[in-house]
Design an enzyme around this catalytic site. Sequence first.
Site, PDB file in Angstrom:
ATOM      1  N   HIS A 352     142.754  82.115  89.529  1.00 58.97           N
ATOM      2  CA  HIS A 352     143.438  81.423  90.625  1.00 58.97           C
ATOM      3  C   HIS A 352     142.597  80.219  91.055  1.00 58.97           C
ATOM      4  O   HIS A 352     141.411  80.356  91.360  1.00 58.97           O
ATOM      5  CB  HIS A 352     143.692  82.359  91.811  1.00 58.97           C
ATOM      6  N   ALA A 353     143.210  79.048  91.072  1.00 56.08           N
ATOM      7  CA  ALA A 353     142.464  77.799  91.306  1.00 56.08           C
ATOM      8  C   ALA A 353     141.757  77.806  92.660  1.00 56.08           C
ATOM      9  O   ALA A 353     142.301  78.267  93.660  1.00 56.08           O
ATOM     10  CB  ALA A 353     143.419  76.616  91.232  1.00 56.08           C
ATOM     11  N   HIS A 382     145.400  68.941  94.299  1.00 56.66           N
ATOM     12  CA  HIS A 382     145.225  69.854  95.438  1.00 56.66           C
ATOM     13  C   HIS A 382     143.758  70.280  95.570  1.00 56.66           C
ATOM     14  O   HIS A 382     143.163  70.194  96.645  1.00 56.66           O
ATOM     15  CB  HIS A 382     146.133  71.078  95.248  1.00 56.66           C
ATOM     16  N   GLU A 383     143.186  70.715  94.469  1.00 55.18           N
ATOM     17  CA  GLU A 383     141.794  71.202  94.500  1.00 55.18           C
ATOM     18  C   GLU A 383     140.820  70.083  94.854  1.00 55.18           C
ATOM     19  O   GLU A 383     139.896  70.271  95.644  1.00 55.18           O
ATOM     20  CB  GLU A 383     141.416  71.842  93.162  1.00 55.18           C
ATOM     21  N   HIS A 386     140.417  69.423  98.436  1.00 57.48           N
ATOM     22  CA  HIS A 386     139.433  70.299  99.092  1.00 57.48           C
ATOM     23  C   HIS A 386     138.028  69.731  98.927  1.00 57.48           C
ATOM     24  O   HIS A 386     137.247  69.665  99.873  1.00 57.48           O
ATOM     25  CB  HIS A 386     139.452  71.697  98.469  1.00 57.48           C
ATOM     26  N   GLU A 410     144.436  72.490 103.119  1.00 55.17           N
ATOM     27  CA  GLU A 410     145.413  72.678 102.040  1.00 55.17           C
ATOM     28  C   GLU A 410     146.323  71.467 101.858  1.00 55.17           C
ATOM     29  O   GLU A 410     146.999  71.358 100.835  1.00 55.17           O
ATOM     30  CB  GLU A 410     146.260  73.924 102.323  1.00 55.17           C
ATOM     31  N   HIS A 510     146.465  86.040  97.306  1.00 54.45           N
ATOM     32  CA  HIS A 510     145.883  85.934  98.654  1.00 54.45           C
ATOM     33  C   HIS A 510     145.885  87.254  99.417  1.00 54.45           C
ATOM     34  O   HIS A 510     145.205  87.361 100.437  1.00 54.45           O
ATOM     35  CB  HIS A 510     146.633  84.861  99.444  1.00 54.45           C
ATOM     36  N   TYR A 520     149.231  77.456 104.168  1.00 52.15           N
ATOM     37  CA  TYR A 520     150.057  76.727 103.195  1.00 52.15           C
ATOM     38  C   TYR A 520     151.393  76.307 103.810  1.00 52.15           C
ATOM     39  O   TYR A 520     151.958  75.291 103.432  1.00 52.15           O
ATOM     40  CB  TYR A 520     150.282  77.570 101.930  1.00 52.15           C
TER      41      TYR A 520
HETATM   42  O1  X8Z Z   1     146.367  79.089  96.426  1.00 55.42           O
HETATM   43  C1  X8Z Z   1     146.699  77.925  96.360  1.00 55.42           C
HETATM   44  C2  X8Z Z   1     145.735  76.890  95.799  1.00 55.42           C
HETATM   45  C3  X8Z Z   1     144.321  77.213  96.091  1.00 55.42           C
HETATM   46  S1  X8Z Z   1     143.915  77.094  97.772  1.00 55.42           S
HETATM   47  C4  X8Z Z   1     145.910  76.792  94.308  1.00 55.42           C
HETATM   48  N1  X8Z Z   1     147.957  77.563  96.708  1.00 55.42           N
HETATM   49  C5  X8Z Z   1     148.938  78.513  97.197  1.00 55.42           C
HETATM   50  C6  X8Z Z   1     149.363  79.467  96.103  1.00 55.42           C
HETATM   51  O2  X8Z Z   1     149.079  79.215  94.940  1.00 55.42           O
HETATM   52  O3  X8Z Z   1     150.015  80.465  96.430  1.00 55.42           O
HETATM   53  C7  X8Z Z   1     148.487  76.198  96.716  1.00 55.42           C
HETATM   54  C8  X8Z Z   1     149.907  76.313  97.159  1.00 55.42           C
HETATM   55  C9  X8Z Z   1     150.101  77.690  97.682  1.00 55.42           C
HETATM   56 ZN    ZN Z   2     143.971  75.116  98.382  1.00 56.93          ZN
END
Ligand code: X8Z
Ligand code: ZN
Length: 611
Positions: A352-353, A382-383, A386, A410, A510, A520
């Site tokens: 997960h990024a 996105h990354e 951050h 975010e 998450h 988000y």
């Molecule tokens: O988790 C993330 C990022 C890292 S903070 C890749 N996002 C959420 C997800 O993937 O569920 C970005 C958008 C929503």
């Molecule tokens: Zn993020």
Amino acid sequence: MTPFKRSATAFFVTSTLLLSACSPQQQAAPVKAEQKQLTQADAEAFLADTEKKLEQLYLESNRAEWIYANFITEDTASLAADVNEKLTVEMVNLATAAAKFDQVALSEDSRRKLDKLKLALTLPAPQDAAKTAEMAKLVAELGGLYGKGKYCKADGSCLSLGDMSAIMASSRDYNEQLEMWQGWREISKPMRPLYQRLIALTNEGAKELGYADTGAMWRSKYDMPADDFAKELDRVWEQVKPLYESLHCHVRSKLAEQYGTDKVALDKPIPAHLLGNMWAQSWGNIYDLVAPQDADPGYDVTELLAKHNYDEIKMVRGAEAFFSSLGFDPLPETFYQRSLFLKPADRDVECHASAWDLDAKDDLRIKMCIQRTGEEFSVIHHELGHNYYQRAYKDQPVYFQESANDGFHEAIGDTIALSVTPGYLKQIGLLDTVPDESKDIGLLLKMAMDKIAFVPFGLMVDQWRWKVFNGDIAPEQYNEAWWQLREKYQGVAAPVARSEADFDPGAKYHVPGNVPYTRYFLAHILQFQFHKALCDIAGNEGAVHRCSIYNSKEAGAKLNQMLEMGSSQSWQQALEVVTGKPEMDATAILAYFAPLQAYLDEQNKGQQCGW
Ligand code: X8Z
Ligand code: ZN
């Protein structure tokens, strides 16, 4: 338990005092008669001492977490848990110590630092060494279960989440998508008892710190009373809901054309596995199924990247170049040496990024198993958002080395990605011809399938978690309640019967990762406010969805001004710096999509929308 000790004017945080520690929303703690009257000078000394301690602790914790996420084994799990335990003990002690200044007259700055310290933990632990250690182990175990998760078929072959996501994105075979959807959700079944225990423990910790539960603590982090914040979310969601419902209605009818009304009923929630994404959280991958006949822009970023031989590094360099065009310094060479860009073949990593700042100096990194797609190109932006934020606030005191609120963190990279327009793609040589304005509905529809579709998902995850924390959702209803909320907010339904033997929330990073999710939702609203404001600053005069702030030093400077503030001021003040207004509001996102709303209304005529 070792009490926290401050050297200058020695006072101790004992467990008795701890029990009366209070949060801003709670009644103040009585200052014990035998205690020395605390002063502003005491607060400043405490904050200065703590600052040094925190810098050291954060560095140590970041290193252990980085290693664990990049190399998931029993041993790294154990080491990460040890460091997490140590950090948690310290942070609970510090939060408790900070609460002792609740009744002391302080400068605004000191008060804000103490408030940040009290709220710093995401998962507070009880003041009990064994329980804190147990929690740290649970956190590492849950993270490991997700990171190591794969789906193995009967023939013994296994698929990673990345493999399965790619199939979900491109397959139009109902059963194949279903197999992926169900297969991935096997990984979270064993998480349930661990998660249940973790919730009980952290709630105990939150209570000791003076909060009703951990969810109440999470809602207290937004420069306004916690209840007002929850209402604010509902207000903004009500603004976006009509557009979401129109999009839902149109997409459902196109899915019904594709799969038949026996599979996709026109008056029911959409089966959750048909939207091109493992969690049905963004739908851009099935844009081809809904593309308007005469208004399709006719290009696809995934194809453009392939055509121009973009590999993973070139994609990162491309995103970096955008930030450079705004006037941000290039990333340090160590970023390229230390980041993880590719999924290793020979070990388990958390794919997960994420974006990291190891030392609050210049050790910036991302960790991402990049796939060569347009979607991932956006995630890279996105990354990096951050990372540039982290770098911008690094000279703030450690307490303020954060975004204005977590939604801001975010939103930054996403704001930049909104500038990846056809015009920009032409400027950087990826696209030959900019599609005519008559193709804008297609562009907007694709964007809405990513951004508008996400909004209710961004809200529902913590609507579930808050109720789990406060007990409204009992452990034996975890899964049922999850699907009730999925249906209520998103209008999606599980494609096959689920039961409490499943733990579907755990299949979303998450939840086992304990990353609050409201951020988000906030980011999806805020990024359109930022985009509009920065486009105005850049002198854009055309349609906002065609605006790119590429090369605008003015927009970059204004953005940087906000990023540099970190969390030293309220988020409302930070928002005002860029947008001129202190309110979060859906007006900007609705204005961006206004032409699409008109198109959807036309398409949906005669349809029975809703679910
Ligand atoms: O988790 C993330 C990022 C890292 S903070 C890749 N996002 C959420 C997800 O993937 O569920 C970005 C958008 C929503
Ligand atoms: Zn993020």
